[in-house]
Design a protein around this motif. Structure first.
Motif, PDB file in Angstrom:
ATOM      1  N   PRO A  42      45.700   5.834  24.222  1.00  0.00           N
ATOM      2  CA  PRO A  42      44.465   5.049  24.136  1.00  0.00           C
ATOM      3  C   PRO A  42      44.680   3.548  24.329  1.00  0.00           C
ATOM      4  CG  PRO A  42      44.624   6.633  22.333  1.00  0.00           C
ATOM      5  CD  PRO A  42      45.938   6.619  23.012  1.00  0.00           C
ATOM      6  N   ALA A  43      45.920   3.071  24.175  1.00  0.00           N
ATOM      7  CA  ALA A  43      46.183   1.632  24.309  1.00  0.00           C
ATOM      8  C   ALA A  43      46.309   1.200  25.754  1.00  0.00           C
ATOM      9  CB  ALA A  43      47.465   1.277  23.555  1.00  0.00           C
ATOM     10  N   GLU A  44      46.287   2.142  26.693  1.00  0.00           N
ATOM     11  CA  GLU A  44      46.477   1.795  28.097  1.00  0.00           C
ATOM     12  C   GLU A  44      45.435   0.793  28.589  1.00  0.00           C
ATOM     13  OE1 GLU A  44      47.820   1.290  31.746  1.00  0.00           O
ATOM     14  OE2 GLU A  44      48.890   2.509  30.265  1.00  0.00           O
ATOM     15  N   ALA A  45      44.186   1.006  28.233  1.00  0.00           N
ATOM     16  CA  ALA A  45      43.119   0.112  28.709  1.00  0.00           C
ATOM     17  C   ALA A  45      43.318  -1.301  28.191  1.00  0.00           C
ATOM     18  CB  ALA A  45      41.754   0.656  28.274  1.00  0.00           C
ATOM     19  N   ILE A  86      46.157  -2.787  27.230  1.00  0.00           N
ATOM     20  CA  ILE A  86      47.323  -3.412  27.858  1.00  0.00           C
ATOM     21  C   ILE A  86      46.994  -3.818  29.297  1.00  0.00           C
ATOM     22  CG2 ILE A  86      49.656  -2.958  28.702  1.00  0.00           C
ATOM     23  CD1 ILE A  86      49.562  -3.573  25.745  1.00  0.00           C
ATOM     24  N   ALA A  87      46.275  -2.943  29.995  1.00  0.00           N
ATOM     25  CA  ALA A  87      45.908  -3.280  31.374  1.00  0.00           C
ATOM     26  C   ALA A  87      45.057  -4.536  31.418  1.00  0.00           C
ATOM     27  CB  ALA A  87      45.172  -2.108  32.015  1.00  0.00           C
ATOM     28  N   ALA A  88      44.110  -4.682  30.481  1.00  0.00           N
ATOM     29  CA  ALA A  88      43.264  -5.876  30.427  1.00  0.00           C
ATOM     30  C   ALA A  88      44.093  -7.109  30.118  1.00  0.00           C
ATOM     31  CB  ALA A  88      42.164  -5.686  29.377  1.00  0.00           C
ATOM     32  N   LEU A  89      45.043  -6.976  29.201  1.00  0.00           N
ATOM     33  CA  LEU A  89      45.902  -8.112  28.853  1.00  0.00           C
ATOM     34  C   LEU A  89      46.766  -8.508  30.047  1.00  0.00           C
ATOM     35  CD1 LEU A  89      46.957 -10.022  26.647  1.00  0.00           C
ATOM     36  CD2 LEU A  89      48.658  -8.254  26.060  1.00  0.00           C
ATOM     37  N   ALA A 128      43.334  -7.904  18.786  1.00  0.00           N
ATOM     38  CA  ALA A 128      42.641  -6.885  18.000  1.00  0.00           C
ATOM     39  C   ALA A 128      41.434  -6.355  18.745  1.00  0.00           C
ATOM     40  CB  ALA A 128      42.242  -7.447  16.646  1.00  0.00           C
ATOM     41  N   ASP A 129      40.713  -7.269  19.420  1.00  0.00           N
ATOM     42  CA  ASP A 129      39.545  -6.830  20.188  1.00  0.00           C
ATOM     43  C   ASP A 129      39.951  -5.878  21.308  1.00  0.00           C
ATOM     44  OD1 ASP A 129      37.938  -8.347  18.579  1.00  0.00           O
ATOM     45  OD2 ASP A 129      37.862 -10.064  19.964  1.00  0.00           O
ATOM     46  N   LEU A 130      41.157  -6.041  21.828  1.00  0.00           N
ATOM     47  CA  LEU A 130      41.655  -5.155  22.884  1.00  0.00           C
ATOM     48  C   LEU A 130      42.246  -3.856  22.316  1.00  0.00           C
ATOM     49  CD1 LEU A 130      43.416  -7.790  25.201  1.00  0.00           C
ATOM     50  CD2 LEU A 130      41.280  -6.554  25.673  1.00  0.00           C
ATOM     51  N   GLY A 131      42.254  -3.745  20.996  1.00  0.00           N
ATOM     52  CA  GLY A 131      42.811  -2.544  20.357  1.00  0.00           C
ATOM     53  C   GLY A 131      44.323  -2.525  20.361  1.00  0.00           C
ATOM     54  N   LEU A 132      44.933  -3.713  20.374  1.00  0.00           N
ATOM     55  CA  LEU A 132      46.392  -3.802  20.458  1.00  0.00           C
ATOM     56  C   LEU A 132      46.966  -4.318  19.139  1.00  0.00           C
ATOM     57  CD1 LEU A 132      46.730  -5.329  24.051  1.00  0.00           C
ATOM     58  CD2 LEU A 132      46.807  -2.923  23.362  1.00  0.00           C
TER      59      LEU A 132
END
Length: 614
Positions: free
Chosen positions: A501-504, A506-509, A527-531
């Protein structure tokens, strides 16, 4: 090279007189023996035969009370001169001594009819026929010679006849490890403690350092001097009666239950698994009831006396299967696989030949374990590789040094890993279990870094029963064989690695940092990116990001990009100037520059200035 023969037979049938007539030496030299006219301790004498071969005689006692000592004397003797008096014939104790001769597997030698002068010809023929029959039935198909040691009749023929068994005996190995079983120890004024015994193999030299094993306690001792065949010696080889003078050992510090050993050459253990073959004094050919197990063989425990070397030790006997048992003593003894000993039940006077199959075997802790162990030993059969194979199967792995001490070669199927030999079936089981454990961890946690080495070693059940088992050292090899990877002390599956689930996030970052490589996201943005920490650690492990102190997250190529910018500045430069050139904040610039310092790409000039390293 000397050969050794034991004399055996009923008390007062003339064994000692025969040896004296052959050698010119009286084996009954102890005062107590001379006074009683009875051989109590082991006498020893030697002579040269007509062929030039030198033969030594171990004259063992014949009295029933000293059967234990007799068994000790037969230990190093691979052939026997069995004595029967022509005027007295075969007697009950002759059968006992024949059983004792059979127990260590002696099948060669000579039958000597002594005291032929008072017996008439029919009596001599009758005694000879009966004795020959009994020896032949026991596996001793040997020639017979009639003598009168007192008058000298037949002695020349006996010397000639002795050449045959002496010539068939294999030469003892002077280079073998020393295992000298002591049968006496005493103090000599001005010299100290002396230990005597019969050296069956190996060589002892003055100045040697040996291991003294006494009542199970081992310590290192030094050989001060040696005495053999009535003179001092610098070295003594096999087969010899030898007195060893030990340096700085008090006589009251040693007992009769001792052995002198080449250090590290034998495995010291109190428990052995053995094959038992009854050597019946009577017609019985089976283990008595108290020596037999019932059902799964876990309940037939009894006590008996184990005769090995010059020692007699009380042991617990635990049956494993028909003809197989586990013997447990209260003290350690020096063993090798294949050693032979004798088990004796004092109550029934029965004897069993003992052949050692395993030394210091694993404990039998579960119900039915004795039966399963017996089945494994039985199934292994008589193959030369069987003892090592059974040992490896039960232990999964064994150190090469232990196999050397036991006199074993690793089975051809065994796998070597460093100093360890490993059972191939166990190795495959470990591979499968390791792969299953690692992939189960990835399945339960997509961000997992895999198993730490210590946990990975426990997961497949690597051996822990030995003091320095292969353990973690074997894990990388197992991992590679099942396409796993070891990174930073963890075993993981590269093919299963991912961010889930963290792929999205990390890709945005990554997309953001490609445009502004030195503008790191703060905690809130991450945190907003779920990381969180786990997601970022997984991304770093996969080479997607790099993490600096204070949760500064950049792309892996950020250091190289920074160097291209910093190299274009006037040297040296300040932190402020670097921050402005990189278009970032102090929060990012400080850990980034410290990272470059650590890699040697930049260096400090003083407290405020840095420069690019050339």
């Amino acid at each position: 090279m000397r050969r050794v023969l034991a004399t055996a037979g009923h008390v007062d049938h003339g064994k000692s007189t025969l040896v004296q007539a052959l050698t010119g030496r009286d084996p009954d030299r102890l005062r107590e023996e001379r006074e009683r006219g009875l051989t109590i301790q082991l006498g020893y004498a030697w002579t040269t035969l007509p062929s030039g071969a030198e033969v030594a005689f171990v004259d063992v006692p014949g009295h029933q009370r000293f059967v234990g000592t007799m068994l000790s004397g037969l230990g190093p003797a691979p052939a026997v001169v069995f004595v029967v008096a022509a005027d007295r014939g075969w007697q009950a104790q002759s059968s006992e001594h024949l059983a004792a001769v059979r127990a260590p597997g002696i099948t060669d030698g000579l039958l000597v009819l002594t005291r032929c002068d008072p017996a008439d010809e029919p009596q001599r023929d009758q005694v000879r026929t009966e004795a020959t029959r009994r020896l032949t039935e026991a596996g001793l198909d040997v020639p017979a010679v009639e003598v009168s040691a007192v008058r000298g009749d037949g002695m020349d023929a006996l010397r000639v006849a002795l050449d045959d068994p002496a010539g068939r005996l294999s030469e003892p190995d002077p280079g073998a490890p020393v295992r000298l079983w002591g049968d006496r120890s005493f103090s000599v004024s001005g010299a100290g403690t002396v230990v005597t015994g019969t050296l069956g193999a190996g060589t002892v030299r003055a100045g040697d350092r040996l291991t003294l094993l006494d009542h199970g306690r081992a310590r290192e001792v030094s050989v001060r001097g040696l005495h053999s065949r009535d003179s001092a010696r610098e070295e003594v080889g096999p087969v010899s009666r030898v007195a060893v003078n030990l340096r700085r050992v008090e006589s009251d510090e040693v007992g009769r239950s001792l052995a002198l050993l080449t250090p590290g050459a034998f495995e010291l253990a109190s428990v052995i698994d053995v094959a038992l073959t009854e050597v019946a004094v009577t017609e019985s050919a089976h283990l008595p009831r108290q020596m037999q197990g019932e059902g799964d063989h876990d309940r037939g425990v009894d006590r008996a006396t184990l005769h090995v070397g010059s020692l007699d030790i009380a042991v617990h006997v635990r049956p494993l299967a028909d003809g197989l048992a586990r013997l447990s003593a209260d003290v350690d003894l020096p063993w090798r696989v294949g050693d032979r000993a004798i088990l004796r039940d004092a109550g029934s006077r029965r004897l069993w030949a003992v052949r050692v199959l395993d030394v210091d075997p694993l404990p039998l802790t579960r119900r039915g374990a004795a039966g399963r162990r017996g089945q494994a030993l039985t199934a292994a059969g008589p193959s030369p590789e069987a003892p090592a194979g059974v040992r490896l199967t039960s232990r999964a792995a064994d150190h090469a040094g232990v196999l050397d001490r036991l006199g074993l070669e690793a089975p051809s199927s065994a796998v070597q890993h460093g100093d360890w030999w490993i059972d191939p079936d166990a190795l495959q089981l470990w591979r499968d279990r390791l792969a299953k454990a690692v992939r189960a961890r990835h399945a339960s946690d997509a961000l997992s870094a895999g198993l730490p080495l210590a946990e990975a070693a426990r997961s497949p059940g690597l051996p822990t029963h030995l003091p320095t088992a292969p353990g973690q050292a074997l894990v990388p090899t197992l991992a590679a064989e099942v396409e796993l990877t070891v990174t930073d002390g963890r075993v993981h599956d590269a093919a299963a690695a991912g961010l889930g689930p963290a792929e999205a996030g990390i890709a945005a970052l990554e997309e953001r940092l490609r445009g502004t490589p030195f503008v790191a996201a703060d905690r809130g943005e991450l945190a907003d990116l779920g990381l969180g920490t786990a997601e970022l650690a997984a991304a770093e492990r996969l080479g997607r990001v790099m993490r600096l102190p204070d949760e500064v997250v950049l792309l892996p190529d950020a250091p190289a990009r920074a160097m291209r910018v910093l190299a274009g500045l006037e040297q040296p430069f300040t932190l402020s100037r670097a921050r402005q050139a990189l278009g970032t904040t102090r929060r990012v610039a400080v850990p980034l520059l410290e990272h470059l310092d650590a890699r040697g790409w930049t260096r400090r000039v003083d407290g405020t200035l840095r420069e690019v390293a050339r």
